[in-house]
Write a protein that holds these residues in place. Structure first.
Motif, PDB file in Angstrom:
ATOM      1  N   VAL A  70       2.949   6.084   9.700  1.00  0.00           N
ATOM      2  CA  VAL A  70       2.611   6.136   8.280  1.00  0.00           C
ATOM      3  C   VAL A  70       1.096   6.191   8.131  1.00  0.00           C
ATOM      4  O   VAL A  70       0.378   5.347   8.671  1.00  0.00           O
ATOM      5  CB  VAL A  70       3.193   4.916   7.538  1.00  0.00           C
ATOM      6  CG1 VAL A  70       2.813   4.967   6.062  1.00  0.00           C
ATOM      7  CG2 VAL A  70       4.710   4.866   7.695  1.00  0.00           C
ATOM      8  N   ASP A  71       0.623   7.209   7.399  1.00  0.00           N
ATOM      9  CA  ASP A  71      -0.818   7.376   7.174  1.00  0.00           C
ATOM     10  C   ASP A  71      -1.223   6.576   5.937  1.00  0.00           C
ATOM     11  O   ASP A  71      -0.730   6.816   4.842  1.00  0.00           O
ATOM     12  CB  ASP A  71      -1.101   8.870   6.962  1.00  0.00           C
ATOM     13  CG  ASP A  71      -2.598   9.134   6.847  1.00  0.00           C
ATOM     14  OD1 ASP A  71      -2.966  10.307   6.763  1.00  0.00           O
ATOM     15  OD2 ASP A  71      -3.395   8.175   6.844  1.00  0.00           O
ATOM     16  N   LEU A  72      -2.099   5.589   6.148  1.00  0.00           N
ATOM     17  CA  LEU A  72      -2.556   4.776   5.014  1.00  0.00           C
ATOM     18  C   LEU A  72      -3.943   5.193   4.547  1.00  0.00           C
ATOM     19  O   LEU A  72      -4.644   4.438   3.881  1.00  0.00           O
ATOM     20  CB  LEU A  72      -2.579   3.297   5.422  1.00  0.00           C
ATOM     21  CG  LEU A  72      -1.210   2.661   5.677  1.00  0.00           C
ATOM     22  CD1 LEU A  72      -1.362   1.242   6.140  1.00  0.00           C
ATOM     23  CD2 LEU A  72      -0.343   2.731   4.438  1.00  0.00           C
ATOM     24  N   GLY A  73      -4.366   6.368   4.939  1.00  0.00           N
ATOM     25  CA  GLY A  73      -5.703   6.812   4.523  1.00  0.00           C
ATOM     26  C   GLY A  73      -6.763   6.281   5.450  1.00  0.00           C
ATOM     27  O   GLY A  73      -7.439   7.021   6.141  1.00  0.00           O
TER      28      GLY A  73
ATOM     29  N   ASN B  21      -3.274   8.041  -0.280  1.00  0.00           N
ATOM     30  CA  ASN B  21      -2.830   7.094   0.732  1.00  0.00           C
ATOM     31  C   ASN B  21      -3.789   5.919   0.772  1.00  0.00           C
ATOM     32  O   ASN B  21      -4.994   6.097   0.648  1.00  0.00           O
ATOM     33  CB  ASN B  21      -2.798   7.768   2.115  1.00  0.00           C
ATOM     34  CG  ASN B  21      -1.650   8.761   2.226  1.00  0.00           C
ATOM     35  OD1 ASN B  21      -0.649   8.639   1.518  1.00  0.00           O
ATOM     36  ND2 ASN B  21      -1.796   9.740   3.102  1.00  0.00           N
TER      37      ASN B  21
ATOM     38  N   LYS C 223      -3.632   4.813  10.636  1.00  0.00           N
ATOM     39  CA  LYS C 223      -2.234   5.196  10.790  1.00  0.00           C
ATOM     40  C   LYS C 223      -1.474   4.033  11.409  1.00  0.00           C
ATOM     41  O   LYS C 223      -1.980   3.392  12.321  1.00  0.00           O
ATOM     42  CB  LYS C 223      -2.127   6.443  11.670  1.00  0.00           C
ATOM     43  CG  LYS C 223      -2.610   7.678  10.922  1.00  0.00           C
ATOM     44  CD  LYS C 223      -2.200   8.963  11.587  1.00  0.00           C
ATOM     45  CE  LYS C 223      -2.568  10.134  10.672  1.00  0.00           C
ATOM     46  NZ  LYS C 223      -2.470  11.418  11.332  1.00  0.00           N
TER      47      LYS C 223
ATOM     48  N   LYS D  91       0.837  -1.206   0.000  1.00  0.00           N
ATOM     49  CA  LYS D  91       0.000   0.000   0.000  1.00  0.00           C
ATOM     50  C   LYS D  91       0.872   1.257   0.000  1.00  0.00           C
ATOM     51  O   LYS D  91       1.974   1.264   0.549  1.00  0.00           O
ATOM     52  CB  LYS D  91      -0.868   0.055   1.261  1.00  0.00           C
ATOM     53  CG  LYS D  91      -1.917  -1.042   1.351  1.00  0.00           C
ATOM     54  CD  LYS D  91      -3.271  -0.536   0.899  1.00  0.00           C
ATOM     55  CE  LYS D  91      -4.400  -1.488   1.237  1.00  0.00           C
ATOM     56  NZ  LYS D  91      -4.825  -2.284   0.082  1.00  0.00           N
TER      57      LYS D  91
ATOM     58  N   THR E  84       4.038  10.530   8.439  1.00  0.00           N
ATOM     59  CA  THR E  84       3.530  11.736   9.093  1.00  0.00           C
ATOM     60  C   THR E  84       4.319  12.092  10.349  1.00  0.00           C
ATOM     61  O   THR E  84       4.170  13.187  10.873  1.00  0.00           O
ATOM     62  CB  THR E  84       2.043  11.578   9.464  1.00  0.00           C
ATOM     63  OG1 THR E  84       1.897  10.342  10.170  1.00  0.00           O
ATOM     64  CG2 THR E  84       1.170  11.533   8.223  1.00  0.00           C
TER      65      THR E  84
ATOM     66  N   GLY F 220       1.558   4.932   1.358  1.00  0.00           N
ATOM     67  CA  GLY F 220       1.266   5.708   2.569  1.00  0.00           C
ATOM     68  C   GLY F 220       2.167   6.925   2.626  1.00  0.00           C
ATOM     69  O   GLY F 220       3.063   7.089   1.784  1.00  0.00           O
ATOM     70  N   THR F 221       1.899   7.798   3.594  1.00  0.00           N
ATOM     71  CA  THR F 221       2.726   8.988   3.767  1.00  0.00           C
ATOM     72  C   THR F 221       3.275   9.003   5.192  1.00  0.00           C
ATOM     73  O   THR F 221       2.515   8.777   6.141  1.00  0.00           O
ATOM     74  CB  THR F 221       1.898  10.270   3.518  1.00  0.00           C
ATOM     75  OG1 THR F 221       1.415  10.221   2.178  1.00  0.00           O
ATOM     76  CG2 THR F 221       2.739  11.520   3.707  1.00  0.00           C
TER      77      THR F 221
ATOM     78  N   ASN G 197       8.654   4.695  -4.278  1.00  0.00           N
ATOM     79  CA  ASN G 197       7.341   5.344  -4.167  1.00  0.00           C
ATOM     80  C   ASN G 197       6.739   5.638  -5.534  1.00  0.00           C
ATOM     81  O   ASN G 197       7.428   5.568  -6.541  1.00  0.00           O
ATOM     82  CB  ASN G 197       7.434   6.601  -3.283  1.00  0.00           C
ATOM     83  CG  ASN G 197       8.500   7.555  -3.758  1.00  0.00           C
ATOM     84  OD1 ASN G 197       8.895   7.518  -4.925  1.00  0.00           O
ATOM     85  ND2 ASN G 197       8.983   8.402  -2.871  1.00  0.00           N
TER      86      ASN G 197
ATOM     87  N   GLN H 164       6.042  10.098   0.548  1.00  0.00           N
ATOM     88  CA  GLN H 164       5.216   8.919   0.256  1.00  0.00           C
ATOM     89  C   GLN H 164       6.110   7.697   0.166  1.00  0.00           C
ATOM     90  O   GLN H 164       7.252   7.764  -0.290  1.00  0.00           O
ATOM     91  CB  GLN H 164       4.459   9.106  -1.057  1.00  0.00           C
ATOM     92  CG  GLN H 164       3.271  10.036  -0.878  1.00  0.00           C
ATOM     93  CD  GLN H 164       2.076   9.614  -1.707  1.00  0.00           C
ATOM     94  OE1 GLN H 164       2.173   9.482  -2.909  1.00  0.00           O
ATOM     95  NE2 GLN H 164       0.935   9.423  -1.052  1.00  0.00           N
TER      96      GLN H 164
END
Ligand SMILES: [Zn+2]
Length: 705
Positions: free
Chosen positions: A632-635, A700, A638, A611, A616, A613-614, A693, A658
């Protein structure tokens, strides 16, 4: 918090184009049933409604393929689904269907009121049309590549892989599901619901007023609202469904996701004359149990409809579960990769509660989870049978042997600290179970109950009444200590029956039978009490609550699962039979010198869930030179991930980057921190690390395939 006078609990309407699988049970039917049984045990005014969703495109497609009418399709599967739900103990007050008259009238009137209030936009647009079958292509009549995750089999309404809600225009390389033809565009008129008008309401109602919703639900809603909502057609060109009740709408029906949730209202109408109390009075607590693929419909579209209509209450909570995978692979009905409830019930007669237990203990409450037959066996044998069942059985056997088959007296003067401690545990467990169920944390509640029976076993093991019995009859204190131990164990057993009842109702009934008491004892107000069984009351012989499940039974189920897969794939294999190779995947061994690992099959690769992610947040892990602790924010959630990249990157420099992560890697503890996933890095010949990435900013949670 509002003091609710009554409860209305709904469970997602299963789609009547196939039987029920255990993913459905784990997703919403088991949790909703536990919740409702718990409310009923408290004598709350509660109605539990559900029914089959019988409209929509998949049903017409199935009918076309099988050469029968849509009505025949829904009649067949409604009966199968209803039977499975009843047998597994889902205690609906009504299980209705959306093809019946009350529902047609209710949904039609709902639409008409919104139409009369001028809430729809009437638009003539060009839509995809299949010239071969003379059909407008919406929803599942059309497939193509998902613009979000590149899944090549996304539908016109939704991508089942990434969960994105789509419209046919968004699909890349669209084609007709009916004929595989490339569609043309043709004019047609439809009624659109301008969801963007409800954005201010939804933003406040969800993002501000319902922060207590589960993270996965709240997160999905927030991501939709952040992206902005658009008008959505609430009608379709079709003959199967509820006719659009306005002039100039011949050959058009209501969009299935417009009519289906109204099915909850229709079912309540069928159930009780007082239906309006449950739907119109503000002191009703409405709770929708669903799976994650239905979140947008139950949290955004249906509430906007209810708000627009104006007469109805809004849900207080929508505790959606994630997906349950089978043996490490996503459930796929087309590949027959599923455990069917009706088949389970036939293969494991009398083991309804075992499945309920496993699906609750392993429920995908916060993330996708995996059902394996081995885990099913382990949980039955080493939790239900060895801990819970064993405690109850030992208590009864010893009570018959050492106390004459009657509830012994409690000698208060002889109570020891160990007795007081276990008695306190009963009260604690009862209040914890209540709190967890109230917060929709059914797994935690169930673990609390198993833990209480584990404590019971430990207590009995330490008290050793069978050793004390050897001192009899010479030592009168020995009998008193035996009495105390078994008195407490029996009161604990009565509590276990009360606490387990919402989860495993058949087991609770067996326990009542053994204790020779009536249903009334299961009232929740008795939970945590210590005088439930009267001294001197004679009890029945024990019966085994959970039998062992043997290795051979598990092996047979795994074989069956694999055989189903072969059967489902058979047509493809037939086509390939004309080619020269008898084995479609010839074994080529790749020499190790190239630096490539041995070849794997696609199925092995597909087990990895990659996946986007960003990052954070990032910080150095104390006393570990190489480790960074990342958030990591996966939408949809987290994650905390510990990554061995501290020698290559400054923590502050990588925030906002990302990355691609392995999202389904088993958690691992590093320096006391649980790491949930792994970040993919490229390593060059010099040992330098670089992030892998997407080449441009990507949502995300997007899948990498
Ligand atoms: Zn997708």
């Amino acid at each position: 918090m509002t003091d609710f006078k009554r409860y209305l609990v709904t469970a997602a309407l299963p789609y009547a184009n196939g039987p029920l699988h255990i993913g459905h049970l784990a997703g919403c039917y088991i949790p909703s049933d536990i919740y409702v049984r718990w409310l009923r045990a408290q004598k709350k005014d509660v109605k539990f409604v559900g029914g089959s969703d019988e409209h929509g495109v998949p049903i017409t497609i199935r009918a076309m393929k099988e050469g029968v009418s849509p009505q025949q399709v829904v009649d067949k599967y409604h009966a199968i689904i209803k039977d499975s739900l009843t047998r597994i103990g889902i205690s609906f007050d009504i299980y209705s269907r959306t093809s019946n008259k009350v529902h047609h009238e209710t949904a039609s009137a709902f639409f008409k009121k919104m139409y009369d209030d001028g809430l729809f936009e009437e638009k003539e647009t060009e839509q995809y049309y299949d010239e071969k079958t003379k059909t407008f292509l919406a929803d599942r009549y059309i497939t193509g590549t998902c613009p979000v995750c590149s899944n090549s089999n996304a539908y016109g309404d939704q991508c089942e892989r990434c969960g994105s809600v789509l419209s046919p225009e968004q699909l890349i390389n669209p084609r007709s599901t009916l004929s595989d033809a490339i569609p043309i565009k043709k004019k047609t008129k439809h009624w659109y619901f301008p969801l963007q008008n409800y954005e201010p309401f939804l933003n406040k109602w969800i993002l501000e007023d319902h922060k207590e919703w589960k993270n996965n639900v709240y997160g999905q809603c927030k991501s939709w609202l952040d992206k902005g909502l658009q008008s959505r057609a609430m009608t379709r060109d079709s003959n199967w469904g509820i006719k659009v009740p306005v002039t100039g709408a011949e050959g058009k029906v209501l969009y299935v996701w417009f009519d289906a949730p109204i099915g909850y209202i229709s079912a309540t109408k069928e159930l009780t004359e007082k239906w309006a109390d449950y739907w119109r009075k503000e002191d009703t607590k409405l709770v929708h149990f669903i799976g994650k693929d239905n979140i947008v419909f139950h949290c955004i579209i249906f509430p906007a409809m209810l708000k627009a209509h104006g007469d109805f209450v809004l849900p207080d909570n929508v505790p959606a579960n994630e997906f349950l995978n089978i043996e490490g692979d996503k459930v796929s009905t087309s590949r027959n990769w599923a455990v069917w409830v009706d088949e389970y019930l036939n293969d494991f007669p009398g083991c309804e509660d075992v499945l309920r237990y496993v699906l609750c203990a392993n429920a995908p409450e916060t993330k996708d989870n995996d059902f394996t037959w081995k885990d099913f066996q382990d949980r039955n044998n080493s939790e239900l049978a060895s801990i819970f069942g064993n405690f109850v059985n030992r208590t009864f056997v010893l009570m018959h042997k050492l106390c004459g088959g009657k509830v012994p007296k409690l000698h208060e003067d002889m109570l020891q600290q160990i007795d007081l401690t276990i008695m306190e545990s009963i009260g604690h467990a009862a209040s914890n179970v209540s709190r967890f169920i109230n917060e929709y944390k059914f797994r935690d509640a169930l673990f609390e109950i198993i833990d209480l029976s584990r404590k019971g076993n430990k207590y009995m093991q330490e008290m050793e009444p069978w050793i004390k019995a050897k001192k009899l009859p010479g030592d009168p204190d020995a009998q008193k200590l035996i009495d105390n131990c078994l008195h407490i164990c029996l009161q604990l057993t009565a509590n276990l029956a009360i606490l387990i009842n919402p989860f495993l109702p058949t087991t609770a009934q067996k326990m009542l039978q053994m204790m020779k008491v009536v249903d009334k004892m299961l009232d929740w107000e008795n939970a945590g009490k210590l005088k439930l069984l009267s001294v001197g009351y004679s009890l029945r012989e024990p019966q085994i609550l959970f039998r062992k499940i043997e290795d051979a039974e598990i092996a047979a189920q795994i074989d069956k699962l694999k055989a189903g897969l072969v059967k489902a794939n058979a047509p493809n294999q037939k086509q390939e039979a004309g080619t020269a190779s008898p084995d479609p995947t010839p074994q080529i061994s790749i020499p190790m010198a190239t630096g490539i690992k041995p070849q794997v099959q696609y199925d092995d690769f597909a087990k990895l869930d990659l996946k986007v992610g960003t990052i954070t947040a990032a910080e150095k892990v104390e006393k570990a030179d190489k480790l960074l602790k990342l958030e990591v924010d996966l939408g949809f959630e987290k994650r905390t991930i510990v990554s061995g990249i501290a020698l290559h990157f400054q923590a502050s420099a990588i925030i906002g980057r990302q990355v691609v992560i392995v999202a389904n890697l088993a958690p691992r503890k590093m320096r006391g921190i649980e790491s949930n996933g792994m970040i993919l890095m490229a390593e060059d010949g010099d040992g330098k690390l670089k992030f892998v990435n997407p080449d441009e900013a990507t949502a995300n949670g997007s899948s990498v395939n």
